[in-house]
Design an enzyme around this catalytic site. Structure first.
Site, mmCIF file in Angstrom:
data_model
loop_
_atom_site.group_PDB
_atom_site.id
_atom_site.type_symbol
_atom_site.label_atom_id
_atom_site.label_comp_id
_atom_site.label_asym_id
_atom_site.label_seq_id
_atom_site.Cartn_x
_atom_site.Cartn_y
_atom_site.Cartn_z
ATOM 1 N N GLU A 82 0.801 -1.219 0.000
ATOM 2 C CA GLU A 82 0.000 0.000 0.000
ATOM 3 C C GLU A 82 0.838 1.276 0.000
ATOM 4 O OE1 GLU A 82 -3.296 0.080 2.798
ATOM 5 O OE2 GLU A 82 -3.449 -2.108 2.688
ATOM 6 N N ASP A 123 -2.293 -4.572 3.400
ATOM 7 C CA ASP A 123 -2.402 -4.805 4.847
ATOM 8 C C ASP A 123 -3.405 -5.907 5.189
ATOM 9 O OD1 ASP A 123 -0.677 -2.709 4.994
ATOM 10 O OD2 ASP A 123 -2.158 -1.268 5.743
ATOM 11 N N ASP A 147 -6.063 -6.307 6.988
ATOM 12 C CA ASP A 147 -7.270 -5.898 7.682
ATOM 13 C C ASP A 147 -8.349 -5.737 6.623
ATOM 14 O OD1 ASP A 147 -6.682 -3.515 6.420
ATOM 15 O OD2 ASP A 147 -6.078 -2.474 8.241
ATOM 16 N N GLU A 149 -9.795 -3.196 5.187
ATOM 17 C CA GLU A 149 -9.528 -2.289 4.081
ATOM 18 C C GLU A 149 -8.431 -2.835 3.175
ATOM 19 O OE1 GLU A 149 -11.422 0.359 3.453
ATOM 20 O OE2 GLU A 149 -12.598 0.044 5.280
ATOM 21 N N TYR A 160 5.498 2.375 10.597
ATOM 22 C CA TYR A 160 4.300 3.033 10.101
ATOM 23 C C TYR A 160 3.525 3.750 11.202
ATOM 24 C CZ TYR A 160 0.452 3.795 6.992
ATOM 25 O OH TYR A 160 -0.495 4.377 6.213
ATOM 26 N N ARG A 174 0.312 5.022 11.146
ATOM 27 C CA ARG A 174 -1.145 4.883 11.286
ATOM 28 C C ARG A 174 -1.457 3.451 11.704
ATOM 29 N NH1 ARG A 174 -1.136 9.120 7.058
ATOM 30 N NH2 ARG A 174 -0.426 7.634 5.513
ATOM 31 N N HIS A 185 -0.443 -3.536 11.554
ATOM 32 C CA HIS A 185 0.958 -3.105 11.620
ATOM 33 C C HIS A 185 1.514 -3.345 13.012
ATOM 34 C CE1 HIS A 185 -1.133 -0.585 8.600
ATOM 35 N NE2 HIS A 185 -0.070 -0.873 7.884
#
Length: 819
Positions: free
Chosen positions: A9, A82, A84, A86, A283, A285, A328
């Site tokens: 991403e 990632d 998850d 999303e 990361y 976020r 993450h």
DNA sequence: CAGTGAGCGAGCTTCCGCTTGACTT
């Protein structure tokens, strides 16, 4: 030629991973989501089982084209977005957008960017999990339905261009309700009694176990102490320990950076982004508290070599917040042995905070010794027996993690506790010398207004929003005009003090400043009216547990227990009926309040929200005469404006006097009060003590001349070749102005030395403006609710070219430039 | 930028979550 294409991403992540994987792999980034529901309209076919209409996002067309070309050349495509909801959806959208159906495609996931983790992931590929994708689609479609069905109701019932949403509306509600709590707060007054005692020549502080409600009671107690003796009644020594906080997540980083460095959440995120891109931190976020094994080992090594093995205590932290998706690691330094970084001071300070917090999380508990001494007063008055003094002491026996880090608190207005460090040694029965006893009048505090970071903390607790949206959400509610971030001046307050010391008994009044607030969030009139309207009509969606309850359903979808379309069907039925009913039956919401009668016309004066915001109005449209209108000033509110203040607003515009043969008038416009002279405008700053209602001619001339002087000083250079071209000093340093367009100067140029030809070149080389793009430009155009027809011809000319450049990215024409 | 607020009323506004730059007067 690389046989393998890996798609992640983030570009920074791509770079790191490429280093781990070797020459058979090429690693590229999708830059987040690549497809989304169409921008225009609902783009959900409700009648057809909520079929979403997706499109490749405008800013991702280029990325998709590049990826398509690479896919052609690759034998194998690895989707490494990632792990998850999303992330899974991004992988699926990539499959669709890149047409990977007929390509050998593998889905891999990892939670940490270490060589080991990547290799393990490559060895354990899987397929895209469509149940998780469906959960994301449900989330996406629900948010679109809520946002795009409720917002138009607001346009109709409150004001155009407003917005509502699952996250933003509840965020505003928090702030509105906190403000109401504050307005309704009943302040309580009490007297707090403190003492300084002395034992063996050493002084220490103590506080009385009770507070008195009246000055008479407080005075009576202090008086009773005049002849009293004091002795140690109980002494308790207890060991205690403190445990370090978990490493940073997005939310806790924002809170600590706000408390310790004074950064806004947006500032924190942009500084963290830089550190991330430079490879200094992981990361930023994330909602995970997890540290990779390598990171923990590096922390152990660092702690052992700097402080010794007794300071090391490896720990793992588990997440308490329910919505966490943990794709993450926690936010940590990439290299624990790097104690500081180069870069600007903001980067250095934030890195230092992250480094210390991470290190501390792997350090030993601090061991403390807490002492409590109960002191009784002996004397004639029975008041003395009804209360006792407490002295508290705390000694650090072993500092542990406190050597590097101490977590901040939000209780900035709470009364500081009298908690000393080391108390002098004493034992039960010891007599104490009384140095002084002071009764101080204290006032209870209203609940604190939210700071940005405190609001983020609350949102996270409620499971509303995600790490990537905290900062944008806070800026959205401000851009929409629901909330303002402001400083409020405090006011002076008197308090009474009764003192007993070696000079005897005395009383005096003191003054303190109270109620000052820095960078706190306040609701606006529009925020209040919209929230009341939404709570009344959409109670379920505005409830604080709405997100949590739909999240449960999304989880069920992800586990295959529920069809995503069934979930939406179930939700939509009641929701849409609610929407229809509200459109039909609810009253216009304007926050209308009648202030009284206009003494001149005898007509009622009301305050309400109008098409352009809060205003006052004399009379109604049904009257024979037209009603009169005036906007509220920025610092005024419908909720508390008085009749007198409203009448003042109608006194503008007002003639101030004559200057240079022309009239000066004072008025209040959309951007605050101003003077007008010869069709030029001059701002009046109330902060400078000027007021449009009272400003006099001499001061007005002074302001006009000051502005003229400032304008002259702004000018660095003019060119005879083109009077439209000027080099000016602006807020961000020198810049080039040609007609109505502004251009940035290349780094390192000295403005005063530029020639006409050089300036021409700068203007021509400047990239075409991405008109109608995101960010500030878009915000401006929405807040400027002005019919385009009224604009001057030069701006009118520009708008067709704007549209063109938005559709077909390319070179827009540059008006005002002659070759 | 700058006194707007009915009237006749086109066509526009808006969500959340995942990513970076480009850009600001």
């Amino acid at each position: 030629m690389a046989k393998n294409l890996v798609i992640v991403e983030s570009p920074a992540k791509a770079k790191t991973i490429e280093g781990f994987l070797g020459k058979d792999f090429i690693v590229k980034s999708s830059y987040g989501h690549v497809r989304d529901l169409k921008k225009k309209g609902l783009s959900v076919d409700v009648a057809n089982n909520f079929a979403p209409e997706y499109e490749i996002s405008a800013d991702k067309k280029k990325v998709i084209q590049e990826l398509k070309d690479l896919v052609k050349k690759a034998d194998l495509v690895w989707l490494a977005t990632d792990e998850d909801r999303e992330g899974e959806a991004i992988s699926w959208h990539l499959e669709e957008a890149l047409n990977l159906k007929n390509k050998e495609t593998r889905r891999i996931v990892f939670h940490e960017i270490t060589k080991n983790a990547i290799n393990k992931a490559i060895e354990n590929p899987r397929k895209v999990d469509y149940r998780l994708v469906d959960a994301q689609q449900a989330r996406r479609v629900l948010d679109r339905l809520v946002g795009f069905e409720i917002s138009p109701i607001l346009w109709k019932k409150v004001k155009p261009s407003l917005s509502a949403g699952r996250v933003q509306s509840v965020t505003v509600r928090l702030i509105v309700e906190r403000e109401r709590d504050i307005q309704e707060f009943n302040q309580e007054v009490s007297y707090r009694v403190t003492a300084v005692f002395n034992v063996n020549g050493k002084a220490f502080k103590a506080e009385l176990s009770k507070r008195y409600n009246t000055v008479e009671e407080a005075r009576a107690y202090v008086q009773a102490c005049v002849d009293a003796g004091f002795e140690v009644e109980e002494l308790e020594v207890k060991p205690a320990k403190k445990t370090p906080a978990a490493p940073f997540t997005t939310s806790t980083l924002q809170q600590e950076a706000s408390r310790k460095l004074g950064y806004s959440v947006a500032r924190t995120m942009s500084v963290a982004q830089k550190l991330y891109e430079e490879g200094k931190i992981t990361y930023m976020r994330t909602d995970s508290l997890n540290l990779s094994q390598t990171a923990i080992e590096a922390a152990v090594a660092e702690i052992t070599s700097s402080f010794g093995a007794q300071y090391s205590k490896p720990r793992t932290f588990t997440n308490k917040s329910k919505g966490a998706q943990e794709a993450h690691e926690a936010i940590r330094p990439v290299d624990m042995s790097q104690k500081s970084v180069t870069g600007d001071s903001a980067e250095q300070r934030l890195y230092d905070l992250i480094w210390k917090r991470t290190l501390a999380s792997q350090m030993a508990d601090a061991e403390l010794e807490k002492t409590r001494v109960k002191i009784k007063a002996n004397g004639k008055s029975d008041l003395l027996q009804k209360a006792h003094f407490n002295a508290r002491g705390e000694v650090i026996k072993f500092d542990g993690f406190l050597k590097v880090y101490f977590e901040g608190t939000d209780d900035d207005i709470a009364e500081p506790e009298e908690e000393g460090g080391l108390l002098p040694s004493m034992k039960v029965g010891d007599n104490l010398v009384r140095d002084n006893i002071v009764a101080t009048q204290r006032f209870s505090n209203h609940p604190p207004r939210y700071s940005e970071a405190a609001l983020v903390k609350k949102l996270e607790e409620l499971g509303i929003g995600r790490p990537s949206t905290y900062a944008p959400t806070i800026s959205t509610v401000q851009k929409r005009g629901y909330v303002v971030k402001e400083d409020r001046e405090g006011h002076a307050r008197q308090y009474h003090v009764i003192t007993l010391d070696n000079k005897g008994l005395s009383e005096k009044d003191m003054t303190e400043n109270t109620g000052a607030e820095r960078s706190k969030l306040f609701p606006t009139d529009i925020g209040i009216v919209v929230t009341d309207f939404l709570v009344l009509n959409f109670e379920r969606i505005l409830s604080y547990d709405f997100t949590a309850s739909v999240e449960k359903k999304f989880d069920d979808i992800a586990e295959g227990l529920l069809q995503w379309t069934d979930m939406l069907k179930d939700f939509y039925k009641g929701f849409h009926e609610n929407v229809e009913a509200t459109l039909e039956h609810s009253d216009r919401a304007s926050g209308e309040r009648e202030l009284g009668m206009d003494p001149k016309s005898g007509k009622p004066i009301i305050a309400r929200i109008g098409r352009f915001g809060p205003m006052v109005q004399i009379g109604s449209p049904d009257d024979e005469d037209k009603p009169k209108f005036a906007s509220l000033r920025k610092d005024q509110s419908i909720t508390n404006i008085t009749l007198e203040e409203a009448l003042d607003l109608f006194k503008l515009p007002r003639k101030v006097g004559e200057y240079e043969g022309a009239e000066i008038s004072a008025a209040a416009g959309r951007f605050g009060p101003y003077l007008r002279h010869k069709s030029a405008f001059y701002s009046i700053r109330e902060a400078d003590g000027d007021d449009p209602l009272s400003i006099e001619i001499d001061r007005a001339i002074e302001l006009i001349e000051a502005k003229r002087k400032a304008d002259r000083e702004r000018l660095i250079k003019e060119f005879s070749e083109n009077p439209e071209m000027q080099l000016l000093n602006g807020r961000w340093g020198p810049y080039l102005k040609v007609g109505k367009e502004n251009y940035k100067l290349p780094k390192g140029t000295e403005a005063e030395n530029l020639t006409y030809e050089q300036c021409l070149k700068i203007a021509q080389d400047a990239p075409a403006k991405s008109a109608g793009g995101r960010g500030r430009a878009a915000v401006k155009s929405t807040s400027t609710a002005k019919p385009a027809a009224k604009k001057t011809s030069s701006t009118a000319k520009k708008s067709p070219s704007k549209k063109k450049s938005a559709k077909a990215p390319g070179k827009a024409s540059k008006p005002g430039l002659k070759k």
